[in-house]
Design an enzyme around this catalytic site. Structure first.
Site, PDB file in Angstrom:
ATOM      1  N   CYS A 160      16.076   2.011 -11.576  1.00  0.00           N
ATOM      2  CA  CYS A 160      16.182   1.495 -10.200  1.00  0.00           C
ATOM      3  C   CYS A 160      16.137  -0.037 -10.223  1.00  0.00           C
ATOM      4  O   CYS A 160      17.098  -0.683  -9.850  1.00  0.00           O
ATOM      5  CB  CYS A 160      15.076   2.076  -9.338  1.00  0.00           C
ATOM      6  SG  CYS A 160      15.202   3.869  -9.112  1.00  0.00           S
ATOM      7  N   ASP A 183      12.642   3.023  -2.837  1.00  0.00           N
ATOM      8  CA  ASP A 183      11.796   3.756  -1.899  1.00  0.00           C
ATOM      9  C   ASP A 183      10.771   2.738  -1.400  1.00  0.00           C
ATOM     10  O   ASP A 183       9.791   2.440  -2.082  1.00  0.00           O
ATOM     11  CB  ASP A 183      11.151   4.925  -2.642  1.00  0.00           C
ATOM     12  CG  ASP A 183      10.147   5.707  -1.808  1.00  0.00           C
ATOM     13  OD1 ASP A 183       9.679   5.194  -0.775  1.00  0.00           O
ATOM     14  OD2 ASP A 183       9.802   6.836  -2.209  1.00  0.00           O
TER      15      ASP A 183
END
Length: 283
Positions: A160, A183
């Site tokens: 990520c 997130d």
């Protein structure tokens, strides 16, 4: 801290609902967020509107610097963040490259410290960066990257936050970190600490002053089962003063980080926070 809360509010107000295939959930999503941390000023960007556990974030980054590819190794240095991805991801459990319990495959630091060469062998990207910076060299390509599309099928999760680009101006070290997906309620609280920590520790072991760290998030999102907690609880709280991060001054080399250093060599001072919030985690 205000940067973080402003991003959360922007996602709530302006985010677009997107279906996420991997998790089977919807996310409120915005594209492009830029955060800046003044590492030289010593204010750790640690969320105060709920309790954050910094040792796990630092332990995970230590694992990336060491090139770990096993959840047990991450647990041994103080974080359980890879347990679910290694052992509960249905696609990974069926993957022929998985070696067994706790294996994560070709992920993050495992790639960065063993980046495959087309003509055979591999490059230790981190070693090259540390050697260059220690000699005062910046070739405009001091990039520690975990992103290798040819290896995605060999790991339990694509990276990520996948790129960390170091730059020298005089005796001050800067960092640009890029994250493809985030997130925000859960991951970003870790990632902010990690970006700050990475610049601080790299400056220390290469003999430079830390400057600013620039953190770009391409896809910033809040999962549908997190929205109410963010909107109705966390965003209603007032932020508190930021703490400081103290690093053991005996850490002087990459070899120190690879061998004897533990999370106990890093201490946060003056951390004030509101009560914890248990956000759901999506595997």
């Amino acid at each position: 801290m205000r940067q973080y809360l402003d991003l959360c509010q922007n996602i709530i107000d302006e985010g677009v609902w997107v279906e996420n295939k991997r998790t089977g959930k919807r996310c409120l999503t915005v594209i492009n967020a830029d955060l800046t941390y003044d590492v030289g000023a010593g204010q750790l960007p640690m969320v105060t509107t709920r309790k954050t556990f910094y040792k796990s974030a630092i332990a995970e980054m230590l694992g990336y610097l060491r090139g770990y590819d096993n959840a047990a190794d991450f647990r041994n240095i103080g974080t359980k963040t890879w347990d679910a991805n290694a052992n509960e991801n249905t696609d990974w459990l069926a993957n022929p490259y998985r070696k067994g319990t706790d294996d994560c495959g070709f992920i993050y630091g495992k790639i960065g410290r063993n980046f495959p060469k087309p003509d055979g062998g591999s490059i230790d990207l981190l070693r090259k960066i540390v050697d260059d910076l220690s000699q005062g060299i910046d070739d405009r390509g001091e990039i520690y990257t975990f992103y290798h599309p040819g290896a995605f099928h060999m790991g339990c999760l694509r990276p990520c936050m996948y790129s960390h680009h170091f730059s020298l101006l005089g005796d001050t070290l800067y960092l640009n970190s890029t994250q493809r997906s985030c997130d925000v309620p859960l991951g970003l609280t870790f990632n902010m600490i990690q970006v700050y920590f990475l610049l601080a520790i790299m400056a220390q072991i290469t003999g430079h002053k830390p400057g600013k760290a620039y953190h770009k998030i391409v896809n910033a999102h809040i999962y549908e089962d997190q929205v109410a907690l963010m909107r109705d609880v966390q965003l209603q709280r007032e932020p508190l003063d930021l703490p400081t991060l103290k690093i053991n001054p005996k850490i002087k080399t990459l070899e120190d980080l690879e061998t004897w250093v533990t999370v106990n060599d890093f201490e946060v001072e003056g951390y004030q926070h509101h009560d914890p919030i248990q956000y759901p985690f999506s595997v």
